[in-house]
Design an enzyme around this catalytic site. Sequence first.
Site, PDB file in Angstrom:
ATOM      1  N   HIS A   1       1.141  -1.086  -0.112  1.00  0.00           N
ATOM      2  CA  HIS A   1       0.238  -0.261  -0.105  1.00  0.00           C
ATOM      3  C   HIS A   1       1.039   1.232   0.053  1.00  0.00           C
ATOM      4  O   HIS A   1       2.456   1.110  -0.118  1.00  0.00           O
ATOM      5  CB  HIS A   1      -1.157  -0.387   0.913  1.00  0.00           C
ATOM      6  CG  HIS A   1      -0.421   0.170   2.579  1.00  0.00           C
ATOM      7  ND1 HIS A   1       0.359  -1.280   2.620  1.00  0.00           N
ATOM      8  CD2 HIS A   1      -0.237   0.798   3.636  1.00  0.00           C
ATOM      9  CE1 HIS A   1       0.710  -0.464   4.669  1.00  0.00           C
ATOM     10  NE2 HIS A   1       0.251   0.598   4.411  1.00  0.00           N
TER      11      HIS A   1
ATOM     12  N   HIS B   1       1.552   3.845   2.640  1.00  0.00           N
ATOM     13  CA  HIS B   1       2.161   4.909   3.324  1.00  0.00           C
ATOM     14  C   HIS B   1       2.917   4.914   3.463  1.00  0.00           C
ATOM     15  O   HIS B   1       3.776   3.735   2.684  1.00  0.00           O
ATOM     16  CB  HIS B   1       1.065   3.746   4.762  1.00  0.00           C
ATOM     17  CG  HIS B   1      -0.030   4.378   4.845  1.00  0.00           C
ATOM     18  ND1 HIS B   1      -0.644   3.256   5.724  1.00  0.00           N
ATOM     19  CD2 HIS B   1      -0.853   4.795   4.551  1.00  0.00           C
ATOM     20  CE1 HIS B   1      -1.889   3.311   5.385  1.00  0.00           C
ATOM     21  NE2 HIS B   1      -2.077   4.494   4.582  1.00  0.00           N
TER      22      HIS B   1
ATOM     23  N   ASP C   1       6.092   4.442   5.343  1.00  0.00           N
ATOM     24  CA  ASP C   1       6.464   3.540   5.610  1.00  0.00           C
ATOM     25  C   ASP C   1       7.095   1.909   4.936  1.00  0.00           C
ATOM     26  O   ASP C   1       8.160   1.570   5.475  1.00  0.00           O
ATOM     27  CB  ASP C   1       6.288   3.114   7.295  1.00  0.00           C
ATOM     28  CG  ASP C   1       5.419   2.643   7.527  1.00  0.00           C
ATOM     29  OD1 ASP C   1       4.611   3.345   6.884  1.00  0.00           O
ATOM     30  OD2 ASP C   1       5.175   2.011   8.621  1.00  0.00           O
ATOM     31  N   HIS C   2       5.913   1.949   4.166  1.00  0.00           N
ATOM     32  CA  HIS C   2       6.106   1.298   3.156  1.00  0.00           C
ATOM     33  C   HIS C   2       7.161   1.700   1.633  1.00  0.00           C
ATOM     34  O   HIS C   2       7.189   0.025   0.902  1.00  0.00           O
ATOM     35  CB  HIS C   2       4.804   0.403   3.207  1.00  0.00           C
ATOM     36  CG  HIS C   2       3.951   0.018   3.845  1.00  0.00           C
ATOM     37  ND1 HIS C   2       4.613  -1.457   3.922  1.00  0.00           N
ATOM     38  CD2 HIS C   2       3.745   0.378   5.556  1.00  0.00           C
ATOM     39  CE1 HIS C   2       3.721  -2.105   5.840  1.00  0.00           C
ATOM     40  NE2 HIS C   2       3.481  -0.015   6.393  1.00  0.00           N
TER      41      HIS C   2
END
Length: 281
Positions: free
Chosen positions: A83, A85, A87-88
């Site tokens: 996804h 976000h 931190d990804h």
Amino acid sequence: MRKLIPGADDAPALGLVQVAPRIRVLALRTPTLPPAAHTNVYLVGPSQGPVAVVDPGSPYPDQQAILDTILAELPISRVLLTHHHGDHVGGAAALAAHRGVPIAAHPATARRLDDIIEVTELIEDGDEIDGTIAVHTPGHAEGHLCFEIDDASIAGDMVAGVGTILIDPSEGDMALYLASLERMRARTPTTLLPAHGPPIRDGHAKLTEYLAHRRMREQRVLDALVAAGAGATTDVLLSVVYADTPRMLWPLAERSLLAHLAKLVHEDHARYDAAGGRWSR
């Protein structure tokens, strides 16, 4: 986003670790939500490659250098994103550019990342990619995907091995999240590989636990609305529904409360008086 759980810790294994057949994990430091301080990067494929790299989330040069060193002798097929976000996806563009590989994600994720990261391949529910089956699991994020390989599922932020999952009504949907948890529980994989924390070997039990917790919290919201009679403000409901939660966490708890309330309004189980700022049955 994940909710802070007092007493939880984030102590990932050092280096690359085999967690399932054809799946290895490397935890890299990211600007994520405590108690987590790392995001798991999964390498999917044979030990000698080619591998797909799932969620290279660190924006930090020293952490990207660690990943680059591990990948130096491995051919890479593509970057996969669960996804949008930060931190990804924080290291996705740098890795894709360095290795000349595409970035693949759900169309909704691509829209969220427009003008931030160029997603060059779109993945739909049920697509087979790099030996995995992509499963669309919206709720935490509209374009959230899990990637299943035999008995394991790379679960992104559907569950957490440290902390728990926050559904923020600004971009999440509690009804969709619960439906996605139900869908995951009905599928074959029993090992869940979360983005934060260690593998969850009894995934079906964890999903049942998550569903029970959300339903318990929703019932508390309904009970509080009934007790309020003529209506209650968000602050009053928060103090009742999350009375078991430390006050330091109430700002995050309020986001979950609003997600539950939005679900109940949609289902005609609650009403909101915008003029008075009060919720009621």
